[in-house]
Design a protein around this motif. Sequence first.
Motif, PDB file in Angstrom:
ATOM      1  N   ILE A   1      45.817  56.301 -56.386  1.00 39.71           N
ATOM      2  CA  ILE A   1      45.217  56.942 -55.214  1.00 39.71           C
ATOM      3  C   ILE A   1      44.765  55.833 -54.267  1.00 39.71           C
ATOM      4  O   ILE A   1      44.028  54.931 -54.679  1.00 39.71           O
ATOM      5  N   PRO A   2      45.186  55.858 -53.018  1.00 41.47           N
ATOM      6  CA  PRO A   2      44.838  54.760 -52.110  1.00 41.47           C
ATOM      7  C   PRO A   2      43.326  54.638 -51.884  1.00 41.47           C
ATOM      8  O   PRO A   2      42.603  55.634 -51.914  1.00 41.47           O
ATOM      9  N   LEU A   3      42.887  53.421 -51.653  1.00 44.74           N
ATOM     10  CA  LEU A   3      41.491  53.172 -51.310  1.00 44.74           C
ATOM     11  C   LEU A   3      41.095  53.967 -50.079  1.00 44.74           C
ATOM     12  O   LEU A   3      40.079  54.671 -50.062  1.00 44.74           O
ATOM     13  N   TYR A   4      41.910  53.869 -49.035  1.00 45.85           N
ATOM     14  CA  TYR A   4      41.579  54.490 -47.759  1.00 45.85           C
ATOM     15  C   TYR A   4      42.249  55.852 -47.601  1.00 45.85           C
ATOM     16  O   TYR A   4      43.433  56.016 -47.890  1.00 45.85           O
ATOM     17  N   ALA A   5      41.470  56.805 -47.111  1.00 40.12           N
ATOM     18  CA  ALA A   5      42.038  58.056 -46.621  1.00 40.12           C
ATOM     19  C   ALA A   5      42.378  57.912 -45.143  1.00 40.12           C
ATOM     20  O   ALA A   5      43.321  58.512 -44.648  1.00 40.12           O
ATOM     21  N   ASP A   6      41.585  57.082 -44.437  1.00 42.35           N
ATOM     22  CA  ASP A   6      41.816  56.780 -43.022  1.00 42.35           C
ATOM     23  C   ASP A   6      41.171  55.425 -42.745  1.00 42.35           C
ATOM     24  O   ASP A   6      39.972  55.345 -42.494  1.00 42.35           O
ATOM     25  N   GLU A   7      41.974  54.373 -42.823  1.00 43.36           N
ATOM     26  CA  GLU A   7      41.430  53.019 -42.697  1.00 43.36           C
ATOM     27  C   GLU A   7      40.819  52.779 -41.334  1.00 43.36           C
ATOM     28  O   GLU A   7      39.775  52.122 -41.206  1.00 43.36           O
TER      29      GLU A   7
ATOM     30  N   MET B   1      46.820  63.341 -48.262  1.00 41.63           N
ATOM     31  CA  MET B   1      47.670  63.745 -49.383  1.00 41.63           C
ATOM     32  C   MET B   1      46.857  64.588 -50.355  1.00 41.63           C
ATOM     33  O   MET B   1      45.717  64.261 -50.658  1.00 41.63           O
ATOM     34  N   ALA B   2      47.462  65.661 -50.842  1.00 41.80           N
ATOM     35  CA  ALA B   2      46.777  66.546 -51.779  1.00 41.80           C
ATOM     36  C   ALA B   2      47.001  66.063 -53.211  1.00 41.80           C
ATOM     37  O   ALA B   2      48.071  65.549 -53.556  1.00 41.80           O
ATOM     38  N   TYR B   3      45.992  66.240 -54.027  1.00 44.20           N
ATOM     39  CA  TYR B   3      46.073  65.873 -55.436  1.00 44.20           C
ATOM     40  C   TYR B   3      45.687  67.075 -56.284  1.00 44.20           C
ATOM     41  O   TYR B   3      44.899  67.928 -55.866  1.00 44.20           O
ATOM     42  N   SER B   4      46.231  67.131 -57.488  1.00 46.48           N
ATOM     43  CA  SER B   4      45.883  68.196 -58.418  1.00 46.48           C
ATOM     44  C   SER B   4      45.647  67.586 -59.791  1.00 46.48           C
ATOM     45  O   SER B   4      45.981  66.416 -60.031  1.00 46.48           O
ATOM     46  N   VAL B   5      45.058  68.373 -60.679  1.00 47.23           N
ATOM     47  CA  VAL B   5      44.760  67.876 -62.023  1.00 47.23           C
ATOM     48  C   VAL B   5      45.361  68.803 -63.072  1.00 47.23           C
ATOM     49  O   VAL B   5      45.602  69.982 -62.817  1.00 47.23           O
ATOM     50  N   GLU B   6      45.590  68.241 -64.237  1.00 46.58           N
ATOM     51  CA  GLU B   6      46.083  68.995 -65.388  1.00 46.58           C
ATOM     52  C   GLU B   6      45.205  68.640 -66.584  1.00 46.58           C
ATOM     53  O   GLU B   6      45.141  67.468 -66.980  1.00 46.58           O
ATOM     54  N   GLU B   7      44.520  69.626 -67.124  1.00 49.83           N
ATOM     55  CA  GLU B   7      43.623  69.400 -68.251  1.00 49.83           C
ATOM     56  C   GLU B   7      44.388  69.487 -69.569  1.00 49.83           C
ATOM     57  O   GLU B   7      45.269  70.323 -69.747  1.00 49.83           O
ATOM     58  N   LYS B   8      43.996  68.644 -70.488  1.00 51.09           N
ATOM     59  CA  LYS B   8      44.569  68.622 -71.831  1.00 51.09           C
ATOM     60  C   LYS B   8      43.433  68.565 -72.855  1.00 51.09           C
ATOM     61  O   LYS B   8      42.358  68.023 -72.585  1.00 51.09           O
ATOM     62  N   GLY B   9      43.696  69.075 -74.051  1.00 49.95           N
ATOM     63  CA  GLY B   9      42.697  69.039 -75.103  1.00 49.95           C
ATOM     64  C   GLY B   9      41.606  70.076 -74.910  1.00 49.95           C
ATOM     65  O   GLY B   9      41.677  70.940 -74.031  1.00 49.95           O
ATOM     66  N   ARG B  10      40.562  69.980 -75.697  1.00 50.82           N
ATOM     67  CA  ARG B  10      39.433  70.907 -75.628  1.00 50.82           C
ATOM     68  C   ARG B  10      38.279  70.262 -74.859  1.00 50.82           C
ATOM     69  O   ARG B  10      37.790  69.193 -75.249  1.00 50.82           O
ATOM     70  N   PRO B  11      37.853  70.875 -73.753  1.00 53.47           N
ATOM     71  CA  PRO B  11      36.706  70.318 -73.027  1.00 53.47           C
ATOM     72  C   PRO B  11      35.507  70.106 -73.939  1.00 53.47           C
ATOM     73  O   PRO B  11      35.257  70.892 -74.849  1.00 53.47           O
ATOM     74  N   TYR B  12      34.794  69.015 -73.682  1.00 52.56           N
ATOM     75  CA  TYR B  12      33.595  68.617 -74.415  1.00 52.56           C
ATOM     76  C   TYR B  12      33.905  68.184 -75.847  1.00 52.56           C
ATOM     77  O   TYR B  12      33.075  68.279 -76.739  1.00 52.56           O
TER      78      TYR B  12
ATOM     79  N   PHE C   1      44.417  64.745 -66.386  1.00 58.21           N
ATOM     80  CA  PHE C   1      45.448  63.920 -65.763  1.00 58.21           C
ATOM     81  C   PHE C   1      45.626  64.326 -64.297  1.00 58.21           C
ATOM     82  O   PHE C   1      45.350  65.466 -63.918  1.00 58.21           O
ATOM     83  N   PHE C   2      46.123  63.397 -63.499  1.00 57.66           N
ATOM     84  CA  PHE C   2      46.231  63.598 -62.053  1.00 57.66           C
ATOM     85  C   PHE C   2      47.691  63.622 -61.619  1.00 57.66           C
ATOM     86  O   PHE C   2      48.531  62.913 -62.176  1.00 57.66           O
ATOM     87  N   GLN C   3      47.968  64.443 -60.589  1.00 56.82           N
ATOM     88  CA  GLN C   3      49.279  64.497 -59.965  1.00 56.82           C
ATOM     89  C   GLN C   3      49.118  64.376 -58.456  1.00 56.82           C
ATOM     90  O   GLN C   3      48.125  64.852 -57.888  1.00 56.82           O
ATOM     91  N   ASN C   4      50.112  63.762 -57.815  1.00 61.98           N
ATOM     92  CA  ASN C   4      50.094  63.690 -56.356  1.00 61.98           C
ATOM     93  C   ASN C   4      50.807  64.891 -55.748  1.00 61.98           C
ATOM     94  O   ASN C   4      51.229  65.811 -56.470  1.00 61.98           O
TER      95      ASN C   4
END
Length: 282
Positions: free
Chosen positions: A34-40, A1-12, A19-22
């Motif tokens: 996010i599951p523990l296993y990618a391939d159990e 499964m692919a995941y993406s991120v969304e940044e908020k605020g000012r870095p540092y 934040f994360f999206q599936n």
Amino acid sequence: MAYSVEEKGRPYTTDYQVFFQNAEGKYISPFHDIPLYADEAQNIFHAVIEVPRWTNAKMEIATKEPLNPVKQDVKNDKVRYVANVFPHKGYIWNYGAIPQTWEDPNHKDADTGYYGDNDPIDICDIGEKVCSRGEVIRVKVLGTLALIDEGQTDWKVIVINTEDPQANEFNDIEDVRRLKPGYLEATHDWFKRYKVPDGKPENEFAFNGEFKNKDFATKIVRGTHQYWRALILNQAEAGELNCINTTVADSPFRISAAAAEDIVKAASPLGPAAPIPSSGKT
């Protein structure tokens, strides 16, 4: 499964959040969703990269905040960085955590004699790729080092990204010693001394600083998954931890996609990065 991120605020700065999206575009918790296993069947685990190799900003999954975004650690109202401890530059691996694990602070580890540190289990990815912050990778567990951090068990699991060109050659901790000579010694040295520039003593280790093998490390990971399972089902004391999630079907902390979206919308919009200190922490 692919995941993406969304940044908020000012870095540092203190308001920066990742934040994360599936793959469905649903906001999720990197700690819980996010599951523990990618391939159990193949013992392949997911790992969330918090800190890319060679960088200094001390980023981590915010376990006490809704949806557990990656944030920069804060001390005395200031964001934290690790110093460059000679001869190292920042973190010497891609550093992160294995989702759906929890080092229970109420559990005294039979091997180390110390209680857990209340966080997901940490990983050090030794693959050659420099990952990006928030990247979710598939990893093979190779071994572990048992850091004793301020009287708590803090496992550091050595892993390699399965996409690494040499991944098939790494199957246990001795392969790291053989194929990347000096890397384990550097890892031990880094964890021993990285707090010294802040005026703290050198860190200590269980097992006299010996790295444990793949089987031992895998046992530890699976054990911390069981502690997480009790946590997310409200069968263990969560304390200040935030267990909100959007996908764990039997969890009483599960919220709707709309409620998760509201959490992200309430965060500050992405802004320009703040300057990074230059005093050995660039």
